[in-house]
Motif scaffolding. Structure first.
Motif, short mmCIF file in Angstrom:
data_model
loop_
_atom_site.label_atom_id
_atom_site.label_comp_id
_atom_site.label_asym_id
_atom_site.label_seq_id
_atom_site.Cartn_x
_atom_site.Cartn_y
_atom_site.Cartn_z
N GLU A 1 -9.21 -6.10 0.70
CA GLU A 1 -8.60 -5.70 2.28
C GLU A 1 -7.90 -5.05 1.42
O GLU A 1 -7.21 -4.12 1.98
CB GLU A 1 -8.03 -6.62 3.07
CG GLU A 1 -9.63 -6.88 3.87
CD GLU A 1 -9.02 -8.05 4.69
OE1 GLU A 1 -8.75 -8.68 4.84
OE2 GLU A 1 -10.22 -8.79 4.69
N ARG B 1 -7.09 3.82 1.72
CA ARG B 1 -7.35 4.69 3.10
C ARG B 1 -6.15 5.87 3.30
O ARG B 1 -6.23 6.32 4.06
CB ARG B 1 -7.68 2.98 4.08
CG ARG B 1 -8.20 4.10 5.35
CD ARG B 1 -7.96 2.85 6.32
NE ARG B 1 -6.46 2.87 6.47
CZ ARG B 1 -5.79 3.37 7.18
NH1 ARG B 1 -6.06 4.71 7.89
NH2 ARG B 1 -4.32 2.88 7.72
N PRO C 1 0.96 -0.97 0.26
CA PRO C 1 0.01 0.40 0.61
C PRO C 1 0.61 1.04 -0.10
O PRO C 1 0.74 2.00 -0.31
CB PRO C 1 -0.79 -0.47 1.45
CG PRO C 1 -0.88 -1.70 0.97
CD PRO C 1 0.39 -2.29 0.98
N TYR D 1 -8.40 -1.28 -0.07
CA TYR D 1 -8.60 -0.93 0.45
C TYR D 1 -8.13 -0.07 1.36
O TYR D 1 -7.82 1.29 1.56
CB TYR D 1 -9.95 -1.54 1.70
CG TYR D 1 -10.37 -0.39 2.76
CD1 TYR D 1 -11.74 0.60 2.78
CD2 TYR D 1 -9.94 -0.92 4.03
CE1 TYR D 1 -12.03 1.28 3.68
CE2 TYR D 1 -10.57 0.63 4.87
CZ TYR D 1 -11.51 1.00 4.75
OH TYR D 1 -11.53 2.29 5.91
N GLU D 2 -6.92 -0.83 2.22
CA GLU D 2 -5.57 -0.20 3.31
C GLU D 2 -5.17 0.76 2.05
O GLU D 2 -4.94 1.50 2.81
CB GLU D 2 -4.60 -0.99 3.54
CG GLU D 2 -4.15 -1.05 4.22
CD GLU D 2 -4.40 -0.16 5.43
OE1 GLU D 2 -5.55 -0.42 5.50
OE2 GLU D 2 -3.25 1.27 5.59
N SER D 3 -4.61 -0.05 0.58
CA SER D 3 -4.13 0.99 0.02
C SER D 3 -4.86 2.98 -0.08
O SER D 3 -4.29 3.40 -0.12
CB SER D 3 -4.09 0.45 -1.76
OG SER D 3 -3.61 -0.74 -1.07
#
Lengths: 435, 245
Positions: free
Chosen positions: A120, A127, A86, A123-125
């Motif tokens: 996930e 976020r 990320p 999403y993490e990247s």
């Protein structure tokens, strides 16, 4: 692995996803933040294949558990593999953005381990970009079919556009080329996203500052030419998607032969003309008020390679023409070949103050080369000949000017009335009766 | 023939329009700089820019014609095309007669000329929002040299003020030596001092290399189409594109 190597592998792996637009969202910059989105979208460069580069289009990872025959990243294919972190994705995006190379990020991924794990990571990247780096530029992310809907919702709150690729237009094709995937699994997140978008729209009517959810809408992609589906099936599918899921765009991707598989057609070059015709028809659906049934039917399930869909429709419905430019309504003007959205609007404006003649139409940007067969100006028809389907068709394909040069009918002279002397062959034929 | 000459500023142009109504003689042409070849039949009048007169005309266009007309005039003025000032003048004369319906006369010459010039300017400024490239200099300043066909620096700088609000940058029109300088508070249009004009751009910025690599690998080799590429991204802009070096 070096960042440069990773970027090379994972951008090359993402290039067959044709979606590139950065439009539909007008996310504002925040105080101390970086970037914003422009609702009309901005292209930042054009690659050597002529396609625009608007977003940094990369896969998060190309380690895939699926083995879809048409895909370059299928697990059985021998290609170099890589995965970003990320942090790396954020670094690349921010630094490209600050130099004005890109409008934002397009993040997709092969399915690593399972759908939830992949989603996930995506999403993490995102976020990280939105929250830590305060990045307000455009983000387009893929929803991974099969991922938990809560995860998709959380991601949707951060991004501008989401998409789920259908890829193969029919279930039959899916079974043949991607047996691990199911149609329902693909449609489920699509359905979910579209209902969430509709929900948010209602909310915004009440609370102006309701949090955004995929403000740029969702899109999808269909591969053209990898299966035996007709243009009609593909176009009808898109029509349904626009109506049912309120999609912003359906992209068509000419199948580029990436593998030798007996299940796949043996193409020398990608079917670019077919892709082009589908895009033309897609525009007719979205901006010109056409329906798929008007353009194609059971007897002609594929587009004419020689004539664009709108001209083809007009020739087949010649009884509706010619239309009087000074009186026809907007919807009918749009259906005249050679008149587009812009010139139709201009005609409507200009005729408020002056009745238009052919010279005027040229100034308004009407393509008279095509339009003249279908219009009258102040009651006058421009084309010198009868409104005959075949003649118009020929002229649309070849262009009138070139046709005049190689005129097929010649001036009759007195000599041509005298029959030619029969040759030896003719005499033989008259005896044997064989032609 | 009566020719008006003004100093090339937008206020100067509007002053000329003012003088055409209230001055001695209405002009046949409005020009930016003196013709070197002068004809004895011509009568030249120099217009002295007067910001008060200009703002009167500005208000009049806004109120008596429309905001769109004002926009068209300003954008057409930025095109710096030959004779465009005269066309703008004719467009405004026509506009004061017709009121806000002036933009419906899409087939009359003066409207067409102004619209097409304005459209060219808008098209290029939109294209430049994408094609402008900032080079990161060693001091951390982002410097974007470019040479647009039309004078669009003032039009595009606002976009970057909103977008890149947390970095120092300069957008430099090398053809006109006009620069938009942003210091994280405000953006000023100015000409660049001599020593800043010849920046050595040979920075070893690793992201420039990464961008070039990305540019190459995103292209589908089976679909190479240089004609399409050039149509979308005319070669005259390639000089300052990092990926095309």
């Amino acid at each position: 692995m070096e960042l440069q190597k990773k970027l090379e592998i994972l951008s090359a792996a993402a290039k067959y996803d044709v979606s590139c637009s950065s439009s539909g969202s007008n996310r504002k910059n925040t105080k101390g933040g970086l970037g914003n989105a422009t609702s009309c979208g901005i292209c930042h460069s054009w690659a050597d294949d002529g396609r625009c580069i608007s977003l940094l289009k990369i896969l998060f990872s190309n380690y895939c558990v699926y083995d879809c025959a048409y895909c370059v990243n299928r697990s059985s294919n021998d290609v170099p593999r890589a995965a970003f972190t990320p942090q790396e994705v954020a670094d690349l995006t921010i630094n490209f953005y600050r130099r004005n190379y890109i409008e934002g990020l397009f993040l997709s991924s092969a399915v690593t381990k399972n759908a939830n794990h992949t989603m996930e990571l995506l999403y993490e990247s995102i976020r990280l970009l939105r929250e830590e780096y305060k990045f307000n530029g455009y983000i387009h992310v893929k929803a991974i079919p099969g991922a938990d809907l809560a995860l998709i919702e959380a991601t949707g709150k951060l991004v501008d556009r989401m998409s789920v690729n259908i890829e193969l237009p029919s279930e039959k094709g899916l079974k043949l080329l991607a047996p691990q995937k199911e149609k329902q699994a693909i449609l489920k997140p699509m359905n979910f996203i579209s209902s969430k978008i509709a929900e948010k729209k209602d909310e915004i009517k009440v609370f102006k500052k309701a949090p955004l959810f995929v403000p740029g809408g969702q899109s999808t992609q269909l591969i053209v030419g990898a299966t035996k589906d007709h243009d009609m099936n593909i176009l009808k599918l898109s029509e349904n998607l626009y109506k049912k899921y309120n999609l912003k765009r359906v992209y068509y991707s000419a199948y580029v032969p990436v593998s030798k598989n007996p299940l796949l057609p043996d193409l020398k070059t990608p079917p670019l003309l077919r892709e082009h015709r589908l895009y033309q028809a897609d525009w007719l659906l979205r901006f010109y008020g056409f329906s798929a049934d008007e353009l194609l039917d059971e007897r002609n399930p594929d587009f004419d390679p020689q004539l664009d869909p709108k001209a083809n429709w007009a020739v087949n419905n010649i009884s509706l023409f010619p239309v009087e430019v000074n009186r026809a309504d907007y919807e009918m003007l749009l259906r005249v070949p050679g008149i587009g959205v812009r010139s139709a609007k201009k005609i409507i404006m200009a005729r408020k103050v002056k009745s238009l003649c052919f010279e005027d139409l040229k100034k308004l940007g009407v393509v008279l080369k095509r339009a003249r067969f279908f219009i009258t100006c102040k009651g006058k028809y421009f084309f010198n000949y009868n409104m005959e389907q075949l003649l118009i068709r020929q002229n649309l394909i070849n262009g009138w000017e070139t046709d005049e040069k190689k005129q097929e009918w010649e001036q009759i002279s007195i000599l041509s009335l005298i029959p030619e002397k029969p040759t030896l062959q003719d005499k033989l034929m008259s005896i044997t009766g064989e032609i | 023939m009566v020719n008006y000459y003004y100093d090339g500023t937008f206020d100067g142009l509007l002053t000329s329009v003012y003088e055409s109504y209230y001055g001695i003689e209405p002009p046949d042409k409005i020009l930016r700089c003196k013709n070197l070849q002068q004809s004895i039949l011509d009568k030249d009048i120099d217009i002295v820019t007067d910001s008060e007169k200009a703002s009167k005309v500005y208000e009049a266009i806004h109120k008596k014609i429309s905001y769109d007309a004002l926009r068209n005039v300003y954008h057409a003025y930025l095109s710096e095309l030959d004779e465009i000032d005269t066309y703008i003048y004719q467009y405004l004369r026509f506009g004061f007669k017709k009121g806000k319906s002036v933009d419906l006369y899409l087939t009359s010459e003066e409207v067409l000329k102004v619209h097409s010039a304005a459209k060219k300017v808008r098209t290029e400024s939109h294209l430049m929002l994408g094609l402008l490239r900032f080079r990161k200099l060693n001091g951390g300043l982002y410097y974007a040299p470019y040479s647009p066909v039309y004078n669009i620096t003032a039009l595009i700088s606002d976009h970057f003020v909103r977008r890149l609000s947390d970095q120092f940058w300069i957008i430099h029109d090398t053809k006109r030596n006009l620069a938009a300088v942003y210091n994280m508070v405000e953006c000023v249009l100015t000409d660049l001092p001599e020593e800043l004009q010849h920046q050595s751009l040979n920075t070893d910025d690793c992201f420039e290399d990464l961008w070039k690599k990305y540019f190459d690998s995103i292209c589908i080799k089976d679909r190479i189409n240089p004609k399409l590429q050039k149509r979308n991204m005319p070669a005259r802009y390639w000089k300052y594109l990092v990926e095309k070096q």
